[in-house]
Design a protein around this motif. Structure first.
Motif, PDB file in Angstrom:
ATOM      1  N   PRO A 313       0.820  -1.206   0.000  1.00 52.89           N
ATOM      2  CA  PRO A 313       0.000   0.000   0.000  1.00 52.89           C
ATOM      3  C   PRO A 313       0.859   1.265   0.000  1.00 52.89           C
ATOM      4  CG  PRO A 313       0.051  -0.951   2.188  1.00 52.89           C
ATOM      5  CD  PRO A 313       0.750  -1.935   1.286  1.00 52.89           C
ATOM      6  N   PHE A 314       0.207   2.394  -0.209  1.00 51.74           N
ATOM      7  CA  PHE A 314       0.860   3.698  -0.130  1.00 51.74           C
ATOM      8  C   PHE A 314       0.384   4.420   1.121  1.00 51.74           C
ATOM      9  CE2 PHE A 314       2.083   2.808  -4.339  1.00 51.74           C
ATOM     10  CZ  PHE A 314       2.999   3.755  -4.770  1.00 51.74           C
ATOM     11  N   ALA A 315       1.286   5.161   1.733  1.00 54.28           N
ATOM     12  CA  ALA A 315       0.893   6.034   2.831  1.00 54.28           C
ATOM     13  C   ALA A 315       0.193   7.260   2.261  1.00 54.28           C
ATOM     14  CB  ALA A 315       2.119   6.464   3.635  1.00 54.28           C
ATOM     15  N   VAL A 316      -0.863   7.698   2.949  1.00 51.67           N
ATOM     16  CA  VAL A 316      -1.594   8.900   2.546  1.00 51.67           C
ATOM     17  C   VAL A 316      -1.233  10.009   3.527  1.00 51.67           C
ATOM     18  CG1 VAL A 316      -3.861   9.914   2.116  1.00 51.67           C
ATOM     19  CG2 VAL A 316      -3.456   7.484   1.616  1.00 51.67           C
ATOM     20  N   THR A 317      -0.778  11.142   3.000  1.00 48.73           N
ATOM     21  CA  THR A 317      -0.326  12.239   3.857  1.00 48.73           C
ATOM     22  C   THR A 317      -1.318  13.397   3.851  1.00 48.73           C
ATOM     23  OG1 THR A 317       0.944  13.241   2.043  1.00 48.73           O
ATOM     24  CG2 THR A 317       2.083  11.664   3.469  1.00 48.73           C
ATOM     25  N   ASP A 318      -1.433  14.077   4.994  1.00 48.88           N
ATOM     26  CA  ASP A 318      -2.332  15.227   5.088  1.00 48.88           C
ATOM     27  C   ASP A 318      -1.612  16.498   4.635  1.00 48.88           C
ATOM     28  OD1 ASP A 318      -0.666  16.000   7.185  1.00 48.88           O
ATOM     29  OD2 ASP A 318      -2.057  15.375   8.760  1.00 48.88           O
ATOM     30  N   ARG A 319      -2.248  17.639   4.843  1.00 54.83           N
ATOM     31  CA  ARG A 319      -1.690  18.905   4.352  1.00 54.83           C
ATOM     32  C   ARG A 319      -0.335  19.236   4.981  1.00 54.83           C
ATOM     33  NH1 ARG A 319      -7.220  20.130   4.891  1.00 54.83           N
ATOM     34  NH2 ARG A 319      -8.229  20.679   2.924  1.00 54.83           N
ATOM     35  N   GLU A 320      -0.105  18.756   6.186  1.00 59.33           N
ATOM     36  CA  GLU A 320       1.166  19.012   6.866  1.00 59.33           C
ATOM     37  C   GLU A 320       2.220  17.960   6.544  1.00 59.33           C
ATOM     38  OE1 GLU A 320      -1.877  19.340   8.638  1.00 59.33           O
ATOM     39  OE2 GLU A 320      -1.665  21.443   8.054  1.00 59.33           O
ATOM     40  N   GLY A 321       1.872  17.004   5.691  1.00 57.77           N
ATOM     41  CA  GLY A 321       2.816  15.959   5.337  1.00 57.77           C
ATOM     42  C   GLY A 321       2.835  14.780   6.290  1.00 57.77           C
ATOM     43  N   LYS A 322       1.929  14.777   7.284  1.00 55.67           N
ATOM     44  CA  LYS A 322       1.866  13.682   8.245  1.00 55.67           C
ATOM     45  C   LYS A 322       1.117  12.500   7.649  1.00 55.67           C
ATOM     46  CE  LYS A 322       0.032  12.526  12.822  1.00 55.67           C
ATOM     47  NZ  LYS A 322      -0.760  13.014  13.974  1.00 55.67           N
ATOM     48  N   ARG A 323       1.616  11.309   7.887  1.00 62.57           N
ATOM     49  CA  ARG A 323       0.954  10.100   7.392  1.00 62.57           C
ATOM     50  C   ARG A 323      -0.329   9.867   8.184  1.00 62.57           C
ATOM     51  NH1 ARG A 323       5.828   5.741   6.065  1.00 62.57           N
ATOM     52  NH2 ARG A 323       6.732   6.955   4.320  1.00 62.57           N
ATOM     53  N   SER A 324      -1.461   9.893   7.496  1.00 56.62           N
ATOM     54  CA  SER A 324      -2.742   9.780   8.179  1.00 56.62           C
ATOM     55  C   SER A 324      -3.562   8.569   7.732  1.00 56.62           C
ATOM     56  CB  SER A 324      -3.571  11.039   7.934  1.00 56.62           C
ATOM     57  OG  SER A 324      -3.696  11.295   6.540  1.00 56.62           O
ATOM     58  N   GLY A 325      -3.095   7.839   6.714  1.00 60.42           N
ATOM     59  CA  GLY A 325      -3.858   6.695   6.246  1.00 60.42           C
ATOM     60  C   GLY A 325      -3.079   5.852   5.273  1.00 60.42           C
ATOM     61  N   LEU A 326      -3.743   4.815   4.776  1.00 58.26           N
ATOM     62  CA  LEU A 326      -3.164   3.894   3.802  1.00 58.26           C
ATOM     63  C   LEU A 326      -4.144   3.705   2.645  1.00 58.26           C
ATOM     64  CD1 LEU A 326      -1.896   1.159   6.284  1.00 58.26           C
ATOM     65  CD2 LEU A 326      -0.402   2.585   4.840  1.00 58.26           C
ATOM     66  N   ILE A 327      -3.612   3.527   1.440  1.00 57.13           N
ATOM     67  CA  ILE A 327      -4.453   3.212   0.288  1.00 57.13           C
ATOM     68  C   ILE A 327      -3.785   2.089  -0.492  1.00 57.13           C
ATOM     69  CG2 ILE A 327      -3.387   5.031  -1.145  1.00 57.13           C
ATOM     70  CD1 ILE A 327      -6.139   5.376  -2.477  1.00 57.13           C
ATOM     71  N   ASP A 328      -4.576   1.091  -0.870  1.00 58.84           N
ATOM     72  CA  ASP A 328      -4.022  -0.051  -1.595  1.00 58.84           C
ATOM     73  C   ASP A 328      -4.730  -0.216  -2.934  1.00 58.84           C
ATOM     74  OD1 ASP A 328      -6.495  -1.146  -0.997  1.00 58.84           O
ATOM     75  OD2 ASP A 328      -5.736  -2.472   0.568  1.00 58.84           O
ATOM     76  N   LYS A 329      -4.274  -1.211  -3.702  1.00 58.29           N
ATOM     77  CA  LYS A 329      -4.803  -1.392  -5.051  1.00 58.29           C
ATOM     78  C   LYS A 329      -6.286  -1.740  -5.043  1.00 58.29           C
ATOM     79  CE  LYS A 329      -1.830  -4.554  -6.102  1.00 58.29           C
ATOM     80  NZ  LYS A 329      -1.047  -5.500  -6.944  1.00 58.29           N
ATOM     81  N   LYS A 330      -6.769  -2.475  -4.032  1.00 62.34           N
ATOM     82  CA  LYS A 330      -8.185  -2.825  -3.979  1.00 62.34           C
ATOM     83  C   LYS A 330      -9.049  -1.568  -3.856  1.00 62.34           C
ATOM     84  CE  LYS A 330     -11.716  -5.475  -1.520  1.00 62.34           C
ATOM     85  NZ  LYS A 330     -12.637  -4.321  -1.498  1.00 62.34           N
TER      86      LYS A 330
END
Length: 349
Positions: A313-330
């Motif tokens: 998966p990829f890390a999802v970053t917020d406006r401040e660049g902080k990792r706030s979630g994950l997104i995968d191919k599904k």
């Protein structure tokens, strides 16, 4: 949103056409569409409320006859509303005198319409400098300003051409340059690209976004084309029968339509063009093994290839660049094939 963020707003704006319109609203403060029609009146704008934020592209859209052009003309007082408030930086424009409104339009508002209305006897330079001439600015100063704007819209070298010597797209650029010459704080555009063929229209949309990235104007833009709207808009208001049905981001309108009409209006829009990574991400897990990072505001259409081709998966970053979630191919594939999904509680889009 604070009051200082709002450049233009309207509250309860009505525009009725027909005999006795003013008296009718006095007797019926909030009439239904059927009541308006029953009185022999046309409800071009009905109880419109909206806020346009500083520096945003706010699009008003709807089918022909929905009231979008009439509303914009009310906002600039090119036509007089029957009732309501129109606030420009907190000041009610309906209380401004005709002379004050002329000055506001000359110095603080820019307008571009579907029909370019270029003056055929003037060159490109003369057309762009014309509003500054109306302001009484001397020739040397106004032509210097006009040349800067002509360069900005990509017409450098064509200053001495006449409108008949230009293509449709070039003529539209002259119209845009002319409206920018007064350095407006608020920019109204009424279907400015609808008369252009599809390829030139796409090019003009790209040019428009380039200009906005440079100038950061506050823009009210009218279109009936949802594809155009989702390319350009920060937020969209959808109108029907003179009323604003729903206002929101393109993503909000597609994923959470307020009415069946809005759902039908947006039904054919590919979700990947409006859904962001922040809407489909799962919560961040400390220590997660990721293939990279994507912004929560990134559109699925723009990141699909990267995420689908990765084995993690990829890390999802917020406006401040902080990792706030994950997104995968599904998650990406679900959006691409139109499967429903739950909105992320932690969306930072």
């Amino acid at each position: 949103m604070s009051d200082t963020d709002v450049k233009l707003s309207c509250r309860g704006v009505w525009k009725l056409f027909g005999q006795g319109a003013d008296g009718f609203l006095g007797r019926h403060p909030a009439p239904s569409l059927e009541e308006v029609r029953g009185a022999g009146l046309i409800g071009a704008v009905r109880g419109a409320d909206l806020d346009v934020r500083q520096g945003e592209i706010f699009i008003i859209m709807g089918l022909s006859g929905s009231g979008k052009s009439t509303l914009v003309r009310c906002l600039s007082r090119l036509i007089e509303p029957t009732a309501g408030e129109i606030l420009f930086e907190g000041r009610d424009l309906l209380r401004a005198s005709d002379r004050e409104m002329i000055e506001i339009r000359r110095h603080r508002m820019g307008m571009v319409f579907q029909h370019f209305a270029l003056l055929p006897h003037l060159t490109v330079l003369g057309n762009v400098a014309f509003p500054l001439e109306v302001q009484g600015i001397d020739r040397k100063t106004r032509e210097a300003s006009a040349r800067r704007v002509i360069e900005l819209v990509g017409l450098e070298g064509r200053e001495n051409y006449y409108p008949r010597e230009l293509s449709g797209g070039q003529q539209q650029r002259v119209g845009i340059a002319r409206s920018l010459a007064v350095e407006p704080e608020l920019w109204f555009l009424d279907e400015p690209f609808s008369a252009l063929d599809p390829l030139i229209r796409r090019e003009m949309q790209d040019e428009f976004m380039r200009l906005q990235n440079v100038l950061r104007k506050t823009i009210v833009f009218i279109t009936h084309d949802f594809d155009e709207a989702i390319r350009l808009a920060d937020r969209i208001a959808i109108m029907k029968d003179g009323a604003i049905i729903q206002t929101g981001t393109p993503e909000q309108l597609v994923l959470a339509p307020a009415t069946d009409y809005v759902a039908e209006f947006t039904r054919h829009i590919p979700r990947a063009k409006v859904v962001t990574a922040g809407s489909v991400m799962t919560p961040w897990t400390n220590g997660a093994d990721v293939a990279g990072e994507v912004s929560a505001a990134a559109l699925i259409a723009d990141i699909a290839d990267r995420v689908e081709s990765a084995d993690r998966p990829f890390a999802v970053t917020d406006r401040e660049g902080k990792r706030s979630g994950l997104i995968d191919k599904k998650s990406v594939i679900d959006v691409l094939v139109g499967r429903t999904f739950a909105h992320s509680e932690g969306s930072a889009g």
